[in-house]
Scaffold this active site. Structure first.
Site, short mmCIF file in Angstrom:
data_model
loop_
_atom_site.label_atom_id
_atom_site.label_comp_id
_atom_site.label_asym_id
_atom_site.label_seq_id
_atom_site.Cartn_x
_atom_site.Cartn_y
_atom_site.Cartn_z
N HIS A 138 -2.72 7.05 15.34
CA HIS A 138 -2.23 7.32 13.99
C HIS A 138 -2.55 6.16 13.06
O HIS A 138 -1.96 5.09 13.15
CB HIS A 138 -0.71 7.55 14.01
N HIS A 143 -3.62 5.17 8.81
CA HIS A 143 -4.03 5.42 7.43
C HIS A 143 -4.77 4.14 7.02
O HIS A 143 -4.14 3.15 6.62
CB HIS A 143 -2.82 5.63 6.51
N HIS A 168 6.31 9.45 14.75
CA HIS A 168 7.58 8.73 14.54
C HIS A 168 8.74 9.30 15.35
O HIS A 168 9.16 8.70 16.33
CB HIS A 168 7.96 8.60 13.05
N ASP A 200 -0.77 2.97 12.22
CA ASP A 200 -0.19 3.59 11.04
C ASP A 200 -0.60 2.89 9.74
O ASP A 200 -1.70 3.09 9.27
CB ASP A 200 1.34 3.64 11.23
#
Ligand SMILES: [Zn+2]
Length: 337
Positions: free
Chosen positions: A14, A16, A200, A251
């Site tokens: 995960h 970004h 999460h 993340d």
């Protein structure tokens, strides 16, 4: 010749990548304040900035021992291609998790309809890009979108990743709109299956975790980001008691170090239970690699080499190296990248 040890490469389930630019910034008094800054940054990203900036972020991941990444992308279709090109230039395996966004957030993140979203996804697939579906969250996707996306992912055997239960407010809003909690809504709408990764699940309750276990879905924990944003403590022991597969993600990329993610994941569990070894070292390393690959639908991904002559491994017996990696090393223990 330096002595090395081969391990399966770490898988960053995960990411970004654009949020790497917020590292060191301390604005925002809570998650929602941080989100305002993050959306401002997202609004200013161009194809060129993504193409050049992501190469650097992916190189940092490779140097840190991640050899594959799931990029959870909500900045537009041309920008998705730019992310894939950046990954190719850096030399990291990528699965583009194309975000579906019906409402809220930025206009560039949104699609007009599920059909519009699926045509974007199919364009990427036709170009040979490995993809997964990524309804952003129950905030961003209403029930009818979730139903269609869940059905498509099941039909096409594609990974489906979704943020859920990161913040209490999201749960309150979901209860107000739907009368159920976020993971309950995912289950009701066909978005919770063996290909699903819930990102999460920080505030998931026992019933929601039971649903994840029954579906054979996974949970992606992002400990350094969850700490940075004040999200809360991941329910590590409750996940493990249920046999739920766990993977990790960098993340927001405030920190890029798989060993630190695993150490913090186990650290959270120890602080909550007052016990040591809540998750075994071998399971932690599996969370960091195999489980992440399975979450992304990857059958193979490159290995990583540990520098056994690194100072942080000095004096460590051969049988304790894996444990020492998790408890006492940083990502600079890996060679190359
Ligand atoms: Zn995320």
């Amino acid at each position: 010749m330096a002595e090395t040890l081969s391990l399966p490469g770490f898988v960053n389930a995960h990411s970004h990548a654009f949020q790497r630019a917020l590292r060191g910034r301390t604005e925002g008094s809570d998650f929602w304040g941080w989100r305002d800054d993050m959306l401002e940054l997202a609004g200013g990203m161009t194809v060129d900035r993504i193409r050049s900036g992501y190469v650097e972020v992916y190189r940092e991941m490779l140097a840190a021992g991640y050899t594959a990444v799931g990029e959870f992308h909500y900045l537009g279709l041309a920008e998705a291609h730019a992310a894939v090109e950046a990954a190719a230039e850096a030399g990291i395996e990528i699965v583009l998790l194309l975000s579906a966004y019906a409402r809220g957030g930025l206009e560039r993140s949104r699609q007009e309809s599920v059909a519009d979203y699926l045509s974007q996804l199919e364009e990427l697939r036709a170009a040979g890009v490995r993809v997964g579906l990524a309804p952003h969250s129950v905030r961003a996707c209403p029930r009818d979108w979730l139903e269609e996306l869940g059905a498509y992912a099941a039909r096409e055997s594609l990974p489906l990743h979704v943020h859920a239960d990161e913040q209490p407010r999201e749960i309150e809003e979901c209860l107000a709109e739907h009368g159920v909690r976020p993971i309950e809504l995912l289950a009701e709408t066909g978005c919770l299956g063996a290909q699903t990764t819930v990102v999460h699940a920080t505030h998931a309750d026992a019933h929601e975790l039971d649903l994840v276990a029954e579906a054979g879905a996974r949970v992606c924990i992002c400990p350094t980001t969850e700490a940075n944003l004040g999200d809360g403590f991941a329910p590590v022991e409750a996940l493990c008691e249920r046999g739920i597969g766990v993977c990790i993600g960098s993340d927001s990329n405030v920190r890029i170090d798989p060993l630190e993610e695993l150490r913090e994941l186990e650290g959270v569990a120890r602080r909550r239970t007052g016990r040591r070894g809540v998750v075994s070292v071998s399971s932690l390393l599996c969370f960091g690699s195999d489980e992440g690959a399975a979450a992304l639908g990857l059958a193979s991904w490159p290995d990583v080499e540990v520098d056994l002559d690194h100072e942080s491994l000095a004096g460590i017996e051969a049988g304790d190296v894996h444990g020492a990696l998790v408890s006492g090393c940083g990502a600079d223990v890996f060679t190359g990248g």
